[in-house]
Design a protein around this motif. Structure first.
Motif, PDB file in Angstrom:
ATOM      1  N   VAL A  25       0.762  -1.152  -0.047  1.00 55.65           N
ATOM      2  CA  VAL A  25       0.174  -0.101  -0.026  1.00 55.65           C
ATOM      3  C   VAL A  25       0.806   0.919  -0.135  1.00 55.65           C
ATOM      4  O   VAL A  25       1.721   1.006   0.938  1.00 55.65           O
ATOM      5  CB  VAL A  25      -0.964   0.024   1.057  1.00 55.65           C
ATOM      6  N   ASP A  75      -8.740  -3.064  -2.556  1.00 59.93           N
ATOM      7  CA  ASP A  75     -10.032  -2.359  -1.437  1.00 59.93           C
ATOM      8  C   ASP A  75      -9.572  -3.611   0.273  1.00 59.93           C
ATOM      9  O   ASP A  75      -9.576  -2.438   0.850  1.00 59.93           O
ATOM     10  CB  ASP A  75     -11.032  -2.766  -1.757  1.00 59.93           C
ATOM     11  N   VAL A  81      -6.722  -1.463   1.966  1.00 58.40           N
ATOM     12  CA  VAL A  81      -6.852  -0.361   2.308  1.00 58.40           C
ATOM     13  C   VAL A  81      -8.067  -0.704   3.440  1.00 58.40           C
ATOM     14  O   VAL A  81      -7.724   0.126   4.120  1.00 58.40           O
ATOM     15  CB  VAL A  81      -7.391   0.765   1.283  1.00 58.40           C
ATOM     16  N   THR A 128      -6.625   1.107   7.388  1.00 55.75           N
ATOM     17  CA  THR A 128      -7.738   2.217   8.083  1.00 55.75           C
ATOM     18  C   THR A 128      -7.849   2.536   8.740  1.00 55.75           C
ATOM     19  O   THR A 128      -6.872   4.004   9.532  1.00 55.75           O
ATOM     20  CB  THR A 128      -8.753   2.778   6.760  1.00 55.75           C
ATOM     21  N   HIS A 145      -8.144   6.315  -0.070  1.00 51.36           N
ATOM     22  CA  HIS A 145      -8.187   5.895  -1.376  1.00 51.36           C
ATOM     23  C   HIS A 145      -8.075   6.648  -3.064  1.00 51.36           C
ATOM     24  O   HIS A 145      -9.257   7.029  -3.297  1.00 51.36           O
ATOM     25  CB  HIS A 145      -8.927   4.572  -1.109  1.00 51.36           C
TER      26      HIS A 145
END
Length: 263
Positions: A113, A137, A140, A144, A156
């Motif tokens: 990431v 997805d 992240v 988060t 994002h």
């Protein structure tokens, strides 16, 4: 989460402090006794070797100064190989999107990431630094809450590399806006208006912007460029290199970028 941290410097130190305060367990790399002592003062467990920090960690955060350092650590060094399958690698350093993509392509056992930072140490300490994030997805979403210990918003932007692309556009526009203000103040002073009063007046007009306010607070365009030049110059160099690699150019932005971030 169990977090390994590499790069406990100007930006990394307040991140560690916020992570520890949020209840995360942090192992931070310190190459000297002094740096290990500083990491301990932040609440982290200081370690001397990268493998000690990353082995078994749920997430490894890298916050070093240059893209070359990221490549040295993650592509040439043992950092990613030592990470557990399913762990996540978070790259806060502003650099080429191709670096994050190359790491992801080589090491399929971790989620890569890219999350370059917009803001400074004071924003991190307040928990309000902005992150432009690229990654899957799932990765992240999983990260988060961790990143939210020191970042708000966490934005994002797309797949791995997208965060870097957004940051590079952001920094290009930042440098261009500095250049525009610098050229504007030169125009005013050429006609006899003192720079301080000119900047103050412009902050109350339609020319007002966040960058203009920052320059006005510094007192002059030259003072502001001197304060941020090292950092914005580094990022603009990355912009130029990345744009060239992608077969493009800065077009009309080039001249004002040069005024805002002289090489």
């Amino acid at each position: 989460m169990d977090v390994g941290f590499v790069g406990a410097g100007r930006m990394g130190a307040p991140m560690i402090s916020r992570l520890v305060a949020a209840g995360h367990s942090v192992r931070a790399v310190g190459r000297t006794d002094e740096k290990r002592a500083a990491a301990a003062q932040l609440g982290a467990t200081p370690v001397s070797e990268i493998a000690e920090a990353v082995t078994g960690a749920d997430a490894v955060i890298v916050c070093v100064f240059t893209d070359d350092q990221v490549r040295e650590l993650c592509l040439d060094g043992p950092l990613v190989e030592a990470m557990a399958p399913g762990a996540a690698l978070v790259l806060h350093t502003t650099g080429s999107p191709r670096t994050a993509q190359a790491i992801a392509a080589r090491f399929g056992h971790v989620d890569v990431v890219d999350a370059p930072v917009s803001g400074g140490p004071h924003d991190i300490a307040a928990g309000s630094v902005t992150l432009f994030v690229g990654g899957s997805d799932d990765a992240v979403a999983r990260l988060t809450p961790l990143l939210g210990a020191y970042a708000d918003p966490v934005l994002h932007a797309g797949e791995t590399g997208a965060g870097q692309l957004v940051k590079l556009v952001n920094n290009t526009l930042f440098a261009a806006q500095i250049g525009l203000v610098a050229e504007g103040t030169r125009l005013g002073t050429r006609f006899g208006i003192s720079e301080g009063p000119l900047l103050n007046a412009l902050t109350h007009g339609s020319a007002q912007s966040r960058v203009l306010s920052m320059i006005a607070s510094a007192g002059s365009a030259d003072a502001f460029i001197a304060a941020v030049g090292e950092f914005i110059g580094k990022d603009v160099a990355v912009v130029r290199k990345t744009v060239a690699e992608l077969g493009g150019d800065l077009g009309p932005l080039d001249a004002v970028v040069r005024a805002g971030a002289p090489s």
